[in-house]
Enzyme design. Structure first.
Site, PDB file in Angstrom:
ATOM      1  N   THR A  24       0.810  -1.221   0.000  1.00 46.02           N
ATOM      2  CA  THR A  24       0.000   0.000   0.000  1.00 46.02           C
ATOM      3  C   THR A  24       0.839   1.265   0.000  1.00 46.02           C
ATOM      4  OG1 THR A  24      -1.842  -1.091   1.082  1.00 46.02           O
ATOM      5  CG2 THR A  24      -1.696   1.267   1.406  1.00 46.02           C
ATOM      6  N   ASP A  69       1.552  -6.677  -4.481  1.00 46.89           N
ATOM      7  CA  ASP A  69       0.693  -6.657  -3.312  1.00 46.89           C
ATOM      8  C   ASP A  69       1.240  -7.818  -2.472  1.00 46.89           C
ATOM      9  OD1 ASP A  69      -2.632  -6.057  -2.608  1.00 46.89           O
ATOM     10  OD2 ASP A  69      -1.515  -7.623  -1.584  1.00 46.89           O
ATOM     11  N   SER A  70       1.517  -7.591  -1.211  1.00 45.42           N
ATOM     12  CA  SER A  70       2.262  -8.602  -0.448  1.00 45.42           C
ATOM     13  C   SER A  70       1.492  -9.887  -0.241  1.00 45.42           C
ATOM     14  CB  SER A  70       2.731  -8.037   0.890  1.00 45.42           C
ATOM     15  OG  SER A  70       1.678  -7.995   1.820  1.00 45.42           O
ATOM     16  N   SER A  71       0.206  -9.907  -0.559  1.00 46.53           N
ATOM     17  CA  SER A  71      -0.537 -11.179  -0.486  1.00 46.53           C
ATOM     18  C   SER A  71       0.059 -12.192  -1.469  1.00 46.53           C
ATOM     19  CB  SER A  71      -2.006 -10.982  -0.852  1.00 46.53           C
ATOM     20  OG  SER A  71      -2.473  -9.775  -0.358  1.00 46.53           O
ATOM     21  N   THR A 101       1.469  -4.625   4.170  1.00 41.64           N
ATOM     22  CA  THR A 101       1.286  -5.006   5.576  1.00 41.64           C
ATOM     23  C   THR A 101       0.755  -6.433   5.733  1.00 41.64           C
ATOM     24  OG1 THR A 101      -0.941  -4.066   5.568  1.00 41.64           O
ATOM     25  CG2 THR A 101       0.843  -2.639   6.321  1.00 41.64           C
ATOM     26  N   ASP A 102       0.059  -6.946   4.706  1.00 40.97           N
ATOM     27  CA  ASP A 102      -0.637  -8.222   4.888  1.00 40.97           C
ATOM     28  C   ASP A 102       0.292  -9.369   5.270  1.00 40.97           C
ATOM     29  OD1 ASP A 102      -3.084  -7.086   4.428  1.00 40.97           O
ATOM     30  OD2 ASP A 102      -3.157  -7.605   2.307  1.00 40.97           O
ATOM     31  N   GLN A 283      -3.851 -20.622  19.206  1.00 42.74           N
ATOM     32  CA  GLN A 283      -4.710 -19.626  18.554  1.00 42.74           C
ATOM     33  C   GLN A 283      -4.746 -18.329  19.357  1.00 42.74           C
ATOM     34  OE1 GLN A 283      -8.572 -21.401  17.783  1.00 42.74           O
ATOM     35  NE2 GLN A 283      -7.599 -23.200  16.906  1.00 42.74           N
ATOM     36  N   CYS A 284      -4.284 -18.391  20.604  1.00 41.71           N
ATOM     37  CA  CYS A 284      -4.248 -17.174  21.427  1.00 41.71           C
ATOM     38  C   CYS A 284      -2.979 -16.408  21.071  1.00 41.71           C
ATOM     39  CB  CYS A 284      -4.172 -17.507  22.912  1.00 41.71           C
ATOM     40  SG  CYS A 284      -5.536 -18.502  23.474  1.00 41.71           S
TER      41      CYS A 284
HETATM   42  N1  ASP Z   1      -2.685  -5.719   0.368  1.00 36.50           N
HETATM   43  C1  ASP Z   1      -1.656  -4.784   0.779  1.00 36.50           C
HETATM   44  C2  ASP Z   1      -0.349  -5.545   0.825  1.00 36.50           C
HETATM   45  O1  ASP Z   1      -0.120  -6.257   1.758  1.00 36.50           O
HETATM   46  C3  ASP Z   1      -2.001  -4.201   2.098  1.00 36.50           C
HETATM   47  C4  ASP Z   1      -1.006  -3.218   2.653  1.00 36.50           C
HETATM   48  O2  ASP Z   1       0.082  -3.002   2.177  1.00 36.50           O
HETATM   49  O3  ASP Z   1      -1.359  -2.593   3.679  1.00 36.50           O
HETATM   50  O4  ASP Z   1       0.423  -5.427  -0.081  1.00 36.50           O
END
Ligand code: ASP
Length: 353
Positions: A24, A69-71, A101-102, A283-284
């Site tokens: 992002t 996109d980091s996904s 961030t993902d 999971q916690c």
């Molecule tokens: N989908 C974005 C990514 O991880 C989200 C982000 O950067 O906040 O590339």
């Protein structure tokens, strides 16, 4: 002990390499939604005078190709980022990795293992709002990450976001929309950026001895299974016992599985005999797995699963990739899984030790 470092007190002519991987932070509005665009991002950076201030380090930017996109990140991109850092390790004093961030916590974990005997600050950052927007968190995250990457106190892979410096392999993304999006639930914050940057020196890793090297990762088949009420483990039989080399089981609480899931135990036994490493995480987000604390978890240990203690799932996945990529024996992987390699896990002391 804490040390405060302001931009003025810092050695401002340190050389920092920025690796722009996408995310992002550098995205622009397109008809299909936000997407990374390298030239437009560079143009925006040129319009931030603070980045060129005398009190800032000298920096250079290198773009990864393609910007992602980091996904979409995989071990291929982790290797490319690791190689870009390793190639320039001698030339630069620190590194800032601009990342979505993902999956930032996964990449930070992976780099912490891949960059063996690393002594330089490697700071991952990004933003929730792109730099192209008037109101954004990108500018501050980038400027502070650059200042931290110039610090003589940091010798590890970290994630900086929303005023907090976290150990990379302890971080998790916990908010999809807050500007303070990351937490490190089982380890103290390494530094806080308020009026001054306040480093918590006791929490930082000391410099390590020996020469730096890069461990590239192999795309080993790894899986994460999250336990839920009523889970039918038998449906996972063939992937668990024949296909996967490493499995992270996200259990309830301190490492508990449902009692009815008896089919799981012979599967774990068979998988372990085939050389599959099964790590038990919780999971916690906060707290630790304690296999044997309850009847419902003792059996996991007896069947051959390894306690992940307070490892995050992100760090457990990255550690499995790393250990399998080092071509270690089964025994060596199990032995390293059960101890801290880069400060990623708090192993409780042995009773009586
Ligand atoms: N989908 C974005 C990514 O991880 C989200 C982000 O950067 O906040 O590339």
């Amino acid at each position: 002990m804490e040390a405060k470092v302001s931009a003025d007190a810092m050695n401002h002519r340190k050389r920092i390499l920025i690796l722009y991987t996408g995310g992002t932070i550098g995205m622009m509005k397109t008809e299909q939604g936000y997407a990374p665009q390298k030239d437009a991002f560079h143009a925006l950076l040129r319009r931030i005078p603070e980045l060129y201030a005398d009190s800032m380090p000298d920096w250079e930017i290198v773009d990864m190709d393609p910007l992602l996109d980091s996904s979409n990140i995989t071990v291929v991109e982790w290797n490319a980022i690791g190689e870009a850092i390793a190639r320039r390790m001698a030339e630069f004093d620190g590194f800032v990795v601009l990342h979505g961030t993902d999956t930032m916590a996964y990449t930070a974990s992976a780099l912490s293992f891949m960059l063996r005997k690393n002594n330089k600050p490697v700071i991952l950052t990004g933003s929730q709002i792109p730099l192209c927007e008037i109101r954004n968190d990108a500018r501050d995250n980038l400027i502070t990450a650059l200042i931290i990457a110039s610090s003589d106190l940091v010798h590890e892979v970290c994630l900086y976001f929303g005023g907090k410096l976290l150990r990379g392999n302890r971080a998790i993304k916990y908010s999809a929309d807050d500007l303070i999006a990351f937490e490190s639930p089982n380890y103290p914050v390494l530094a806080e950026a308020g009026i001054e940057i306040r480093y918590h020196q006791a929490a930082l890793l000391p410099p390590c001895r020996g020469g730096f090297s890069l461990q590239r990762l192999i795309n080993v088949p790894i899986g994460v299974i999250k336990v839920f009420p009523g889970i039918q483990f038998e449906l996972f039989d063939s992937i668990m016992t024949e296909r996967l080399k490493g499995i992270v089981i996200e259990t309830f609480g301190a490492g508990n599985i449902p009692r009815h899931a008896n089919s799981l135990l012979p599967m774990i036994r068979k998988a372990s005999e085939n050389g599959t490493i099964i790590v038990v995480c919780s999971q916690c987000p906060h707290g630790t797995v304690a296999l044997g604390a309850y009847e419902t978890s003792s059996a996991l240990k007896e069947a051959g699963a390894i306690s992940g203690y307070d490892l995050t799932t992100e760090a457990a996945v990255a550690k499995l990739y790393y250990l399998f990529s080092r071509k270690l024996s089964d025994r060596e992987i199990r032995e390293r899984m059960a101890r801290s390699l880069r400060g990623e896990v708090s192993i409780p002391p042995l009773p009586g030790a």
